[in-house]
Motif scaffolding. Structure first.
Motif, PDB file in Angstrom:
ATOM      1  N   ARG A  11       0.829  -1.161   0.138  1.00 44.12           N
ATOM      2  CA  ARG A  11       0.054  -0.109   0.033  1.00 44.12           C
ATOM      3  C   ARG A  11       1.033   1.091   0.384  1.00 44.12           C
ATOM      4  NH1 ARG A  11      -3.217  -1.178   3.931  1.00 44.12           N
ATOM      5  NH2 ARG A  11      -1.862  -0.155   5.596  1.00 44.12           N
ATOM      6  N   VAL A  12       1.778   1.340   0.809  1.00 40.99           N
ATOM      7  CA  VAL A  12       2.921   2.217   0.939  1.00 40.99           C
ATOM      8  C   VAL A  12       3.349   2.789  -0.448  1.00 40.99           C
ATOM      9  CG1 VAL A  12       4.987   3.272   1.833  1.00 40.99           C
ATOM     10  CG2 VAL A  12       3.458   2.356   3.120  1.00 40.99           C
ATOM     11  N   GLY A  13       3.666   1.556  -1.185  1.00 38.95           N
ATOM     12  CA  GLY A  13       4.544   1.564  -2.591  1.00 38.95           C
ATOM     13  C   GLY A  13       3.334   2.199  -3.600  1.00 38.95           C
ATOM     14  N   GLN A  14       2.130   1.710  -3.384  1.00 42.29           N
ATOM     15  CA  GLN A  14       1.261   2.459  -4.296  1.00 42.29           C
ATOM     16  C   GLN A  14       1.100   3.696  -4.089  1.00 42.29           C
ATOM     17  OE1 GLN A  14      -2.040  -0.319  -3.431  1.00 42.29           O
ATOM     18  NE2 GLN A  14      -1.326  -1.763  -4.807  1.00 42.29           N
ATOM     19  N   LEU A  15       0.859   4.139  -2.534  1.00 46.27           N
ATOM     20  CA  LEU A  15       0.618   5.837  -2.371  1.00 46.27           C
ATOM     21  C   LEU A  15       2.000   6.379  -2.824  1.00 46.27           C
ATOM     22  CD1 LEU A  15      -0.785   5.179   1.145  1.00 46.27           C
ATOM     23  CD2 LEU A  15      -2.014   6.147  -0.734  1.00 46.27           C
ATOM     24  N   VAL A  16       3.045   5.960  -2.606  1.00 47.85           N
ATOM     25  CA  VAL A  16       4.175   6.707  -2.995  1.00 47.85           C
ATOM     26  C   VAL A  16       4.119   6.772  -4.717  1.00 47.85           C
ATOM     27  CG1 VAL A  16       6.628   6.497  -3.336  1.00 47.85           C
ATOM     28  CG2 VAL A  16       5.522   6.002  -1.320  1.00 47.85           C
ATOM     29  N   GLY A  17       3.853   5.678  -5.245  1.00 48.56           N
ATOM     30  CA  GLY A  17       3.818   5.638  -6.626  1.00 48.56           C
ATOM     31  C   GLY A  17       2.590   6.698  -7.186  1.00 48.56           C
ATOM     32  N   ASP A  18       1.579   6.788  -6.636  1.00 49.84           N
ATOM     33  CA  ASP A  18       0.522   7.807  -7.102  1.00 49.84           C
ATOM     34  C   ASP A  18       1.078   9.179  -6.958  1.00 49.84           C
ATOM     35  OD1 ASP A  18      -1.151   5.607  -8.078  1.00 49.84           O
ATOM     36  OD2 ASP A  18      -2.522   5.862  -6.284  1.00 49.84           O
ATOM     37  N   LEU A  19       1.662   9.412  -5.767  1.00 46.52           N
ATOM     38  CA  LEU A  19       2.124  10.815  -5.633  1.00 46.52           C
ATOM     39  C   LEU A  19       3.223  11.078  -6.546  1.00 46.52           C
ATOM     40  CD1 LEU A  19       2.148  10.646  -1.683  1.00 46.52           C
ATOM     41  CD2 LEU A  19       0.601  11.838  -3.018  1.00 46.52           C
ATOM     42  N   PHE A 120       3.817   9.093 -21.308  1.00 43.42           N
ATOM     43  CA  PHE A 120       4.894   8.053 -20.927  1.00 43.42           C
ATOM     44  C   PHE A 120       4.501   7.321 -19.515  1.00 43.42           C
ATOM     45  CE2 PHE A 120       8.681   6.577 -19.263  1.00 43.42           C
ATOM     46  CZ  PHE A 120       9.153   5.563 -20.195  1.00 43.42           C
ATOM     47  N   ALA A 121       4.373   8.410 -18.633  1.00 38.00           N
ATOM     48  CA  ALA A 121       3.906   7.744 -17.403  1.00 38.00           C
ATOM     49  C   ALA A 121       2.591   7.159 -17.148  1.00 38.00           C
ATOM     50  CB  ALA A 121       4.060   9.137 -16.460  1.00 38.00           C
ATOM     51  N   VAL A 122       1.833   7.528 -17.907  1.00 44.61           N
ATOM     52  CA  VAL A 122       0.281   7.133 -17.973  1.00 44.61           C
ATOM     53  C   VAL A 122       0.474   5.796 -18.592  1.00 44.61           C
ATOM     54  CG1 VAL A 122      -1.884   7.134 -18.992  1.00 44.61           C
ATOM     55  CG2 VAL A 122      -0.847   9.154 -18.044  1.00 44.61           C
ATOM     56  N   LEU A 123       1.118   5.501 -19.600  1.00 39.24           N
ATOM     57  CA  LEU A 123       1.248   4.248 -20.183  1.00 39.24           C
ATOM     58  C   LEU A 123       2.117   3.030 -19.388  1.00 39.24           C
ATOM     59  CD1 LEU A 123       1.932   5.105 -23.840  1.00 39.24           C
ATOM     60  CD2 LEU A 123      -0.244   4.315 -23.042  1.00 39.24           C
ATOM     61  N   ILE A 124       2.821   3.752 -18.313  1.00 37.21           N
ATOM     62  CA  ILE A 124       3.624   2.860 -17.261  1.00 37.21           C
ATOM     63  C   ILE A 124       2.883   2.670 -16.194  1.00 37.21           C
ATOM     64  CG2 ILE A 124       5.673   2.574 -15.972  1.00 37.21           C
ATOM     65  CD1 ILE A 124       7.242   3.861 -17.992  1.00 37.21           C
ATOM     66  N   TRP A 125       2.098   3.639 -15.456  1.00 34.53           N
ATOM     67  CA  TRP A 125       1.567   3.358 -14.312  1.00 34.53           C
ATOM     68  C   TRP A 125       0.202   3.163 -14.415  1.00 34.53           C
ATOM     69  CZ3 TRP A 125       3.283   2.101  -9.814  1.00 34.53           C
ATOM     70  CH2 TRP A 125       2.799   2.580  -8.823  1.00 34.53           C
ATOM     71  N   ILE A 126      -0.599   3.751 -14.979  1.00 37.57           N
ATOM     72  CA  ILE A 126      -2.006   3.388 -14.862  1.00 37.57           C
ATOM     73  C   ILE A 126      -2.430   1.819 -15.367  1.00 37.57           C
ATOM     74  CG2 ILE A 126      -4.369   4.265 -15.836  1.00 37.57           C
ATOM     75  CD1 ILE A 126      -3.007   6.101 -14.082  1.00 37.57           C
ATOM     76  N   PRO A 127      -1.992   1.428 -16.206  1.00 42.44           N
ATOM     77  CA  PRO A 127      -2.458  -0.129 -16.596  1.00 42.44           C
ATOM     78  C   PRO A 127      -2.064  -0.930 -15.366  1.00 42.44           C
ATOM     79  CG  PRO A 127      -1.187   0.973 -18.638  1.00 42.44           C
ATOM     80  CD  PRO A 127      -1.066   1.941 -17.471  1.00 42.44           C
TER      81      PRO A 127
END
Length: 201
Positions: A11-19, A120-127
């Motif tokens: 969860r921490v990794g996901q929150l950090v990634g989203d931020l 580029f970020a959207v194609l990597i992170w959002i999927p």
């Protein structure tokens, strides 16, 4: 829909990634605005030329009117002044055209500066986030009792790395077939945690 993992580290990794993703978008937007301002500033000479040309053309036209009223030679004296006023108007129009072209270029460069890194970020992170959400949401629908652990134990044997399975049992398949609840619970926990779900107590 489940957006974040129940498992602390995940969860921490996901929150950090989203931020980081949001910060990246904001940085790209800010950089795009800077590019727009710098590029658009190159059109300043054109805008100044347009303003000067309009001012000169206006003054020449005002001067032309009284000169045109001079008897006998007024039209002859007025003709070159009107020609100069027309040339000044053309200079002003050229300045406006140049300023407009620079402004359009500034919009294009700013758009590219923002769009490409963000895409580029959207194609990597959002999927990746969508895949997690779909897996976690689906897993959460199944896990409502300890009886459902058999399903996740079976999935663990199909999905999890062999070295992780070996830490749980030397023969996890036989243990699963024999109904070894301890091994089944550990296998299910391994699979559930990878999907961001805490197993039922």
């Amino acid at each position: 829909m489940k957006l974040y993992s129940d498992v602390g580290v995940q969860r921490v990794g996901q929150l950090v990634g989203d931020l980081v993703f949001v910060a990246w978008v904001l940085v790209c937007v800010e950089l795009g605005l800077i590019v727009f301002k710098i590029t658009n500033a190159l059109g300043l000479p054109g805008r100044k030329a347009a303003s000067a040309g309009d001012g000169l053309a206006g003054q020449l036209r005002r001067l032309s009117e009284p000169i045109g009223k001079v008897p006998a030679v007024g039209d002859q004296l007025r003709s070159p002044i009107d020609g100069a006023a027309g040339a000044a108007g053309q200079m002003a129009q050229a300045g406006r055209d140049m300023a407009h072209a620079v402004e359009q270029l500034a919009y294009v460069l700013a758009g590219v500066t923002i769009a490409l890194p963000v895409l580029f970020a959207v194609l990597i992170w959002i999927p990746r986030r969508i895949r997690f959400s779909r897996r976690a949401t689906a897993a959460q629908r199944f896990i409502d009792s300890a009886a459902d652990l058999d399903l996740f134990a079976l999935r663990a044997m199909a999905n999890q790395p062999m070295h992780k399975l070996a830490k749980i049992s030397d023969d996890p398949v036989t243990a699963w077939r024999d109904g070894d609840r301890t091994v089944i619970a550990e296998l299910a926990t391994l699979e559930l945690r990878s999907n961001g779900i805490k197993p039922p107590t």
